[in-house]
Design a protein around this motif. Structure first.
Motif, short mmCIF file in Angstrom:
data_model
loop_
_atom_site.label_atom_id
_atom_site.label_comp_id
_atom_site.label_asym_id
_atom_site.label_seq_id
_atom_site.Cartn_x
_atom_site.Cartn_y
_atom_site.Cartn_z
N PHE A 90 46.64 26.10 128.99
CA PHE A 90 46.40 27.55 129.03
C PHE A 90 46.24 28.12 127.62
CE2 PHE A 90 48.09 31.86 128.72
CZ PHE A 90 47.21 32.53 129.54
N LEU A 91 47.19 27.79 126.72
CA LEU A 91 47.15 28.33 125.37
C LEU A 91 45.89 27.90 124.61
CD1 LEU A 91 50.88 27.84 124.34
CD2 LEU A 91 49.71 30.03 124.70
N LEU A 92 45.55 26.63 124.72
CA LEU A 92 44.39 26.12 123.99
C LEU A 92 43.08 26.58 124.62
CD1 LEU A 92 45.79 22.59 123.12
CD2 LEU A 92 45.69 24.62 121.66
N ALA A 93 43.03 26.72 125.95
CA ALA A 93 41.82 27.24 126.60
C ALA A 93 41.61 28.71 126.25
CB ALA A 93 41.92 27.07 128.12
N GLN A 94 42.69 29.46 126.16
CA GLN A 94 42.56 30.86 125.76
C GLN A 94 42.05 30.97 124.33
OE1 GLN A 94 46.10 33.15 125.22
NE2 GLN A 94 45.08 35.07 125.72
N LEU A 95 42.54 30.10 123.48
CA LEU A 95 42.09 30.08 122.09
C LEU A 95 40.60 29.73 122.02
CD1 LEU A 95 43.41 30.51 119.34
CD2 LEU A 95 43.76 28.06 119.22
N CYS A 96 40.18 28.75 122.81
CA CYS A 96 38.77 28.37 122.83
C CYS A 96 37.90 29.48 123.41
CB CYS A 96 38.58 27.09 123.64
SG CYS A 96 39.24 25.62 122.86
N SER A 97 38.41 30.21 124.38
CA SER A 97 37.62 31.28 124.98
C SER A 97 37.38 32.43 124.00
CB SER A 97 38.27 31.79 126.26
OG SER A 97 39.43 32.52 125.98
N GLU A 98 38.24 32.57 123.01
CA GLU A 98 38.01 33.60 121.99
C GLU A 98 36.86 33.22 121.06
OE1 GLU A 98 41.61 34.53 119.90
OE2 GLU A 98 42.70 34.99 121.75
N ILE A 99 36.60 31.94 120.92
CA ILE A 99 35.50 31.48 120.07
C ILE A 99 34.16 31.69 120.77
CG2 ILE A 99 34.48 29.48 118.94
CD1 ILE A 99 37.28 28.38 118.62
N ASP B 150 37.23 30.22 131.62
CA ASP B 150 37.90 31.21 132.48
C ASP B 150 38.49 30.55 133.72
OD1 ASP B 150 37.32 33.24 130.74
OD2 ASP B 150 35.57 33.98 131.86
N LEU B 151 37.76 29.61 134.30
CA LEU B 151 38.27 28.88 135.46
C LEU B 151 39.49 28.05 135.08
CD1 LEU B 151 37.83 28.19 138.46
CD2 LEU B 151 36.43 26.27 137.69
N THR B 152 39.44 27.43 133.91
CA THR B 152 40.58 26.64 133.42
C THR B 152 41.80 27.53 133.21
OG1 THR B 152 39.07 25.11 132.31
CG2 THR B 152 41.35 25.11 131.57
N LEU B 153 41.59 28.71 132.65
CA LEU B 153 42.70 29.65 132.47
C LEU B 153 43.31 30.06 133.81
CD1 LEU B 153 41.22 31.94 129.68
CD2 LEU B 153 43.22 30.48 129.48
N PHE B 154 42.46 30.37 134.78
CA PHE B 154 42.93 30.79 136.10
C PHE B 154 43.70 29.67 136.79
CE2 PHE B 154 42.23 31.19 140.70
CZ PHE B 154 42.91 32.38 140.92
N PHE C 128 43.54 29.17 103.02
CA PHE C 128 43.94 28.94 104.41
C PHE C 128 43.18 29.88 105.35
CE2 PHE C 128 46.77 29.58 108.09
CZ PHE C 128 46.79 28.27 108.56
N VAL C 129 43.04 31.13 104.95
CA VAL C 129 42.30 32.10 105.76
C VAL C 129 40.85 31.67 105.90
CG1 VAL C 129 41.53 34.51 105.87
CG2 VAL C 129 43.88 33.98 105.19
N GLU C 130 40.26 31.13 104.83
CA GLU C 130 38.88 30.64 104.90
C GLU C 130 38.78 29.38 105.74
OE1 GLU C 130 37.64 30.22 100.85
OE2 GLU C 130 37.55 32.39 100.52
N LEU C 131 39.82 28.56 105.71
CA LEU C 131 39.83 27.33 106.50
C LEU C 131 39.82 27.61 108.00
CD1 LEU C 131 40.15 24.18 106.48
CD2 LEU C 131 42.61 24.59 106.63
N ILE C 132 40.57 28.60 108.41
CA ILE C 132 40.66 28.93 109.84
C ILE C 132 39.78 30.14 110.17
CG2 ILE C 132 42.96 27.94 110.10
CD1 ILE C 132 44.04 30.83 110.14
N ALA C 133 38.69 30.30 109.42
CA ALA C 133 37.84 31.49 109.44
C ALA C 133 37.59 32.11 110.81
CB ALA C 133 36.52 31.20 108.74
N PRO C 134 37.22 31.37 111.84
CA PRO C 134 36.99 32.09 113.10
C PRO C 134 38.29 32.58 113.75
CG PRO C 134 36.55 29.75 113.40
CD PRO C 134 36.86 29.98 111.95
N PHE C 135 39.41 32.07 113.29
CA PHE C 135 40.70 32.43 113.87
C PHE C 135 41.49 33.33 112.92
CE2 PHE C 135 39.86 28.05 115.39
CZ PHE C 135 39.71 28.32 116.73
N GLY C 136 42.47 34.01 113.48
CA GLY C 136 43.42 34.77 112.68
C GLY C 136 44.73 34.01 112.60
N ILE C 137 45.70 34.59 111.93
CA ILE C 137 47.00 33.93 111.78
C ILE C 137 47.71 33.81 113.13
CG2 ILE C 137 48.31 36.01 111.17
CD1 ILE C 137 48.79 32.60 109.55
#
Length: 166
Positions: free
Chosen positions: A29-38, A51-55, A121-130
């Motif tokens: 769930f946590l990793l699928a939600q993270l991927c869905s933000e991308i 979305d189906l995986t999250l559900f 570090f912020v540039e390394l995880i650029a599409p993500f936030g902290i």
């Protein structure tokens, strides 16, 4: 209603197995939600699959949690709340997975605390936030917890089956 003092090792094994499955489903769930933000396309097949995986993971987590709660009257309070069991092998599997999870969380938290606001570090995880990095750390930790439990308990089942075959 009085609890029986003798808890069968099979009951502890079943409860720990359910706990491991809950951890794996929570990680999915946590990793699928993270991927869905991308994924930015709202009508893409990948977004639909995520979305189906999250559900499905939410439903599966609820079902396993209810199943886990039913074990409250069949195992000790200590086993239910702290994953400390009377069976030596089940307790060993539980404590080793908790130890590994704790190490991942501590090392990850130290790393995030030390370098979380650093420019590189912020540039390394650029599409993500902290917060996404923290969610990824938590997903990795619970995936490790559940996988170690399920792997070690399955390994024990194979050893027992091999002993019966001889």
């Amino acid at each position: 209603m009085a609890r029986s003092t003798a808890v069968l090792p099979e009951t502890e094994h079943q409860y720990l197995t359910i706990t491991g499955k809950i951890s794996v489903v929570l990680a999915v769930f946590l990793l699928a939600q993270l991927c869905s933000e991308i994924v930015t396309g709202t009508n893409s097949v990948v977004n639909w699959i995520l979305d189906l995986t999250l559900f499905v993971s939410i439903i599966f987590c609820i079902v396993l949690s209810v199943k886990s709660m039913k074990f409250a009257k069949h195992i000790t309070r200590m086993g239910y709340w702290t994953l400390k069991f009377t069976d030596e092998y089940v307790d060993h599997v539980s404590s080793s997975s908790l130890r590994a999870t704790c190490h991942i969380m501590v090392v990850g938290a130290i790393f995030l605390a030390y370098s979380g606001d650093s420019r590189w570090f912020v540039e390394l995880i650029a599409p993500f936030g902290i917060t996404d990095a923290i969610q990824m750390l938590l997903g990795f930790a619970v995936a490790t917890h559940g996988t170690l439990i399920l792997w070690n308990l399955r390994e024990e089942e194979h050893r027992v089956e091999d002993n019966f075959d001889e």
